[in-house]
Design an enzyme around this catalytic site. Structure first.
Site, PDB file in Angstrom:
ATOM      1  N   HIS A  95     -33.154  20.493  25.943  1.00  0.00           N
ATOM      2  CA  HIS A  95     -33.248  21.070  24.597  1.00  0.00           C
ATOM      3  C   HIS A  95     -33.013  19.987  23.532  1.00  0.00           C
ATOM      4  O   HIS A  95     -33.774  19.877  22.571  1.00  0.00           O
ATOM      5  CB  HIS A  95     -32.215  22.200  24.475  1.00  0.00           C
ATOM      6  N   GLU A  96     -31.962  19.178  23.724  1.00  0.00           N
ATOM      7  CA  GLU A  96     -31.622  18.172  22.704  1.00  0.00           C
ATOM      8  C   GLU A  96     -32.637  17.032  22.684  1.00  0.00           C
ATOM      9  O   GLU A  96     -33.015  16.553  21.606  1.00  0.00           O
ATOM     10  CB  GLU A  96     -30.207  17.629  22.928  1.00  0.00           C
ATOM     11  N   CYS A 105     -30.721  28.077  19.256  1.00  0.00           N
ATOM     12  CA  CYS A 105     -30.728  26.773  18.591  1.00  0.00           C
ATOM     13  C   CYS A 105     -30.061  26.911  17.231  1.00  0.00           C
ATOM     14  O   CYS A 105     -30.333  27.872  16.505  1.00  0.00           O
ATOM     15  CB  CYS A 105     -32.172  26.299  18.419  1.00  0.00           C
ATOM     16  N   LEU A 106     -29.207  25.952  16.898  1.00  0.00           N
ATOM     17  CA  LEU A 106     -28.506  25.996  15.613  1.00  0.00           C
ATOM     18  C   LEU A 106     -29.473  25.911  14.434  1.00  0.00           C
ATOM     19  O   LEU A 106     -29.125  26.310  13.327  1.00  0.00           O
ATOM     20  CB  LEU A 106     -27.479  24.863  15.531  1.00  0.00           C
ATOM     21  N   HIS A 122     -35.688  17.976  20.786  1.00  0.00           N
ATOM     22  CA  HIS A 122     -35.531  17.861  19.329  1.00  0.00           C
ATOM     23  C   HIS A 122     -35.977  16.476  18.850  1.00  0.00           C
ATOM     24  O   HIS A 122     -36.523  16.343  17.753  1.00  0.00           O
ATOM     25  CB  HIS A 122     -34.057  18.043  18.931  1.00  0.00           C
ATOM     26  N   GLY A 124     -24.738  21.383  21.717  1.00  0.00           N
ATOM     27  CA  GLY A 124     -25.526  20.171  21.553  1.00  0.00           C
ATOM     28  C   GLY A 124     -26.012  20.098  20.127  1.00  0.00           C
ATOM     29  O   GLY A 124     -26.117  21.126  19.442  1.00  0.00           O
ATOM     30  N   GLN A 152     -31.383  17.488  13.306  1.00  0.00           N
ATOM     31  CA  GLN A 152     -30.814  18.763  12.844  1.00  0.00           C
ATOM     32  C   GLN A 152     -29.885  18.579  11.647  1.00  0.00           C
ATOM     33  O   GLN A 152     -29.523  19.567  10.998  1.00  0.00           O
ATOM     34  CB  GLN A 152     -30.073  19.477  13.980  1.00  0.00           C
TER      35      GLN A 152
HETATM   36 ZN    ZN Z   1     -31.616  23.110  19.007  1.00  0.00          ZN
END
Ligand code: ZN
Length: 214
Positions: free
Chosen positions: A168-169, A126-127, A172, A68, A73
């Site tokens: 999660h997304e 998380c990226l 964000h 995701g 991000q």
């Molecule tokens: Zn994330």
């Protein structure tokens, strides 16, 4: 990057990002854009630009790799995210975590609400927080509403790992990182994850690291 933008400058920001081919740079925790509210999408990018932006998010998510990616991000404060999970995991993990494949989807202006009171606690990462994972207890089932990339209404119930991904997304897009909801004593480096915490559930990690499991 942290000042309010009018419609033209948001489009200009995205055009500038897309001027370079290949995956977009992913911003890491500490960048204010990850902590701000995002603007609801209502045409700030015209259809061709939105399509190019969504494709760039997809390419970036695949390259990372991740399951995701939310617009903040890549530094863009718009309420847009993409998800996709081929779920290449062993059968035992698939069953315990509900990690079924999730086809590619674009979430525009998403929001979610729990369905029922069941919670599921698993490690996630998380990226934008590279190198680390932690256990987060989340609703096992959520109703997600919003639109897709063509403006069509989205109203769908997600369970298992896809439910975790959409929470999660969407978080964000509200300036929330998974660490805000995590059991901080579970925080584990990728090395520790690979060496110690590959079990389908975090029970052994909970005992060894001293954090509660719902
Ligand atoms: Zn994330």
């Amino acid at each position: 990057m942290a000042t309010p933008r009018d419609r033209a400058s948001l489009a200009e920001q995205v055009e500038a990002l897309l001027a370079v081919d290949g995956p977009l740079p992913i911003v890491a925790a500490g960048e204010p854009v990850l902590r701000r509210d995002t603007e609801r999408f209502d045409g700030q990018l015209d259809a061709p630009l939105l399509a190019r932006f969504v494709e760039a998010l997809r390419v970036t998510m695949h390259a990372a790799p991740g399951v995701g990616l939310a617009a903040p991000q890549v530094g863009v404060a718009l309420r847009i995210a993409v998800i996709e999970d081929p779920a290449p995991v062993p059968e035992e993990v698939r069953l315990v975590r509900g990690r079924v494949p999730q086809p590619f989807r674009v979430l525009v202006n998403p929001s979610y609400e729990p369905v029922g009171s069941d919670r599921a606690a698993f490690f996630e990462g998380c990226l934008s927080v590279p190198g680390w994972q932690a256990v987060v207890a989340r609703s096992a089932k959520v109703r997600l509403t919003g639109q897709d990339e063509h403006g069509r209404a989205l109203d769908e119930v997600f369970t298992g790992w896809p439910a975790r991904i959409v929470q999660h997304e969407t978080d964000h897009l509200d300036g929330t990182l998974y660490l805000d909801r995590a059991e901080l004593r579970s925080l584990s480096s990728n090395e520790a994850m690979a060496q110690r915490w590959t079990q389908p559930t975090p029970e052994e990690a909970a005992r060894a690291l001293g954090f509660p499991l719902a």
